[in-house]
Design an enzyme around this catalytic site. Structure first.
Site, PDB file in Angstrom:
ATOM      1  N   GLU A 178       0.920  -1.356  -0.031  1.00 31.54           N
ATOM      2  CA  GLU A 178       0.025   0.071   0.100  1.00 31.54           C
ATOM      3  C   GLU A 178       0.809   1.150  -0.045  1.00 31.54           C
ATOM      4  O   GLU A 178       2.081   1.222   0.579  1.00 31.54           O
ATOM      5  CB  GLU A 178      -1.111   0.091   1.040  1.00 31.54           C
ATOM      6  CG  GLU A 178      -1.978  -1.099   1.288  1.00 31.54           C
ATOM      7  CD  GLU A 178      -2.969  -1.309   2.347  1.00 31.54           C
ATOM      8  OE1 GLU A 178      -4.049  -1.723   2.033  1.00 31.54           O
ATOM      9  OE2 GLU A 178      -2.539  -0.758   3.430  1.00 31.54           O
ATOM     10  N   CYS A 232       3.639   8.622   0.912  1.00 27.74           N
ATOM     11  CA  CYS A 232       4.333   7.638   2.036  1.00 27.74           C
ATOM     12  C   CYS A 232       4.319   6.331   1.117  1.00 27.74           C
ATOM     13  O   CYS A 232       3.112   5.616   1.021  1.00 27.74           O
ATOM     14  CB  CYS A 232       3.466   7.370   3.393  1.00 27.74           C
ATOM     15  SG  CYS A 232       4.028   6.260   4.237  1.00 27.74           S
ATOM     16  N   CYS A 255       6.298  -7.218   6.499  1.00 27.84           N
ATOM     17  CA  CYS A 255       7.256  -6.719   7.273  1.00 27.84           C
ATOM     18  C   CYS A 255       7.752  -7.893   7.962  1.00 27.84           C
ATOM     19  O   CYS A 255       6.647  -8.689   8.564  1.00 27.84           O
ATOM     20  CB  CYS A 255       6.906  -5.462   8.202  1.00 27.84           C
ATOM     21  SG  CYS A 255       8.464  -4.924   8.864  1.00 27.84           S
ATOM     22  N   CYS A 307       6.972  -5.599  15.271  1.00 30.43           N
ATOM     23  CA  CYS A 307       6.358  -4.669  16.155  1.00 30.43           C
ATOM     24  C   CYS A 307       4.866  -4.894  16.587  1.00 30.43           C
ATOM     25  O   CYS A 307       4.059  -4.877  15.876  1.00 30.43           O
ATOM     26  CB  CYS A 307       6.815  -3.279  15.678  1.00 30.43           C
ATOM     27  SG  CYS A 307       8.297  -2.994  15.075  1.00 30.43           S
ATOM     28  N   CYS A 316       2.151  -2.622  15.573  1.00 29.73           N
ATOM     29  CA  CYS A 316       1.615  -2.207  14.039  1.00 29.73           C
ATOM     30  C   CYS A 316       1.011  -3.301  13.151  1.00 29.73           C
ATOM     31  O   CYS A 316       1.330  -4.556  13.692  1.00 29.73           O
ATOM     32  CB  CYS A 316       3.088  -1.956  13.524  1.00 29.73           C
ATOM     33  SG  CYS A 316       3.153  -2.132  11.699  1.00 29.73           S
ATOM     34  N   CYS A 360      -0.604   5.790  10.301  1.00 27.75           N
ATOM     35  CA  CYS A 360       0.622   5.217  10.797  1.00 27.75           C
ATOM     36  C   CYS A 360       0.427   3.881  11.513  1.00 27.75           C
ATOM     37  O   CYS A 360      -0.547   3.982  12.360  1.00 27.75           O
ATOM     38  CB  CYS A 360       1.420   6.099  11.693  1.00 27.75           C
ATOM     39  SG  CYS A 360       2.319   7.241  10.772  1.00 27.75           S
TER      40      CYS A 360
HETATM   41  S1  SF4 Z   1       6.528  -0.360  12.557  1.00 29.76           S
HETATM   42 FE1  SF4 Z   1       5.470  -2.025  11.443  1.00 29.76          FE
HETATM   43  S2  SF4 Z   1       6.353  -1.776   9.352  1.00 29.76           S
HETATM   44 FE2  SF4 Z   1       7.483  -0.620  10.851  1.00 29.76          FE
HETATM   45  S3  SF4 Z   1       9.344  -2.091  11.342  1.00 29.76           S
HETATM   46 FE3  SF4 Z   1       7.896  -2.265  12.748  1.00 29.76          FE
HETATM   47  S4  SF4 Z   1       6.465  -3.959  12.304  1.00 29.76           S
HETATM   48 FE4  SF4 Z   1       7.507  -3.231  10.444  1.00 29.76          FE
END
Ligand code: SF4
Length: 338
Positions: A92, A105, A112, A116, A119, A330
């Site tokens: 995206e 962006c 990923c 995290c 996220c 975000c």
């Molecule tokens: S915040 Fe989300 S996109 Fe960024 S490194 Fe961590 S898991 Fe990956």
């Protein structure tokens, strides 16, 4: 035969490719400027090159530009685009208009692997790196491409986990033969992978934004597993030791979570971590995905943090949430992809 794409090639690479057939650097620059500045989708339309070169390019290459497959428009004017590569990788891109400043962006990976916990992209898993061409295509294949003033590599993925393609993209974005953005208008965001950050500082002039979340390592690692291997303090040391020029900006992204990282204790530690370094702080509201036990800090608390940082000599600002209603804000990308 699958033809090689011209998008994603530097002027040097293009020159080498066409040099074997006797064409020169000026021809290579005509090709890259057609692709990156004029966003030419058809080799037939590339201007200022000999007919023989055009025929050679048509036989062996495609431009490689491809449009998004879906889009969603937020009530605040933000637009989220979905791209799909030939191999089916999904990612995206978010276009954020804001008066005269129009930011795109872009994603650097499909999904990923950093894990995290705050996220949504982490929950989508990892589906592959994006090539430099796939990263740049997100800037030049949007309907709003001609209006873009700033590029942030803050979408899906960890840029330092796909560093060669990210460095190449920054080179294309900021070169005269490419998109000609000032490096001041290109920002790469990271959770902090020390060797990657080091290489990025040496090989790029673009801005760097580091996600902090908590100034305390014990807390940070529960949200950002990268902290276990690459403590944020070592990254901050790298940034502090780096001679900061006016043209380059380092910032900390501090997502504010009510009762978790918005206490006076956190504020004091944050100030002691970066005081006097010239590193700016961007305070961001937390965007819960509906399953979270956490909520965002209040605006009042964010203003308090900002005020206290500023009177302590630390440049700070509050970033507005954009595109929440379409999951473009975000931490929410890939929400609808699973
Ligand atoms: S915040 Fe989300 S996109 Fe960024 S490194 Fe961590 S898991 Fe990956």
């Amino acid at each position: 035969m699958v033809k090689k794409s011209l998008i994603g090639l530097s002027a040097e690479e293009t020159s080498k490719l066409i040099g074997v057939a006797g064409f020169n650097n000026t021809h290579a620059i005509s090709v890259t400027q057609s692709i990156y500045k004029k966003r030419t989708t058809d080799i037939e339309l590339i201007k200022k090159i000999p007919k023989k070169l055009r025929e050679m390019l048509k036989e062996n290459f495609s431009t490689g530009l491809f449009p998004p497959v879906e889009s969603e428009v937020s009530a605040d004017g933000t637009i989220k685009y979905l791209f799909r590569t030939g191999e089916g990788k999904l990612f995206e891109t978010v276009y954020i208009p804001d008066n005269k400043r129009n930011t795109v962006c872009v994603s650097t990976q499909s999904g990923c692997r950093m894990g995290c916990s705050f996220c949504v992209t982490a929950g989508y898993g990892f589906h592959g790196d994006l090539s430099a061409g796939e990263i740049i295509n997100q800037v030049i294949s949007l309907p709003e491409a001609s209006k873009v003033t700033h590029v942030v590599l803050m979408g899906m993925g960890e840029p330092m986990d796909n560093l060669d393609n990210v460095l190449k993209s920054c080179h294309i974005l900021t070169s005269e033969w490419g998109l000609s953005f000032s490096p001041r208008n290109v920002t790469v965001s990271t959770v902090g992978i020390t060797p990657g950050v080091k290489k990025f500082l040496e090989e790029s002039r673009c801005n760097l934004a580091l996600s902090l979340l908590s100034p305390f390592a014990q807390e940070r690692k529960t949200f950002i597993p990268a902290e276990l291997k690459y403590p944020v303090k070592s990254i901050l040391r790298l940034l502090k030791d780096y001679p900061l020029r006016k043209s380059r900006r380092f910032s900390l992204a501090y997502v504010m979570i009510r009762g978790f990282n918005d206490t006076d204790r956190h504020l004091t530690e944050l100030k002691s971590l970066i005081g006097g370094s010239g590193i700016r702080v961007n305070l961001l509201p937390f965007h819960p995905d509906g399953k979270d036990q956490f909520t965002s800090s209040s605006l009042e608390r964010m203003l308090y943090f900002k005020h206290d940082l500023v009177i302590s000599g630390i440049s700070a600002s509050i970033r507005k949430s954009r595109g929440i209603d379409i999951s473009a804000a975000c931490g929410l990308l890939a929400r609808n992809l699973s």
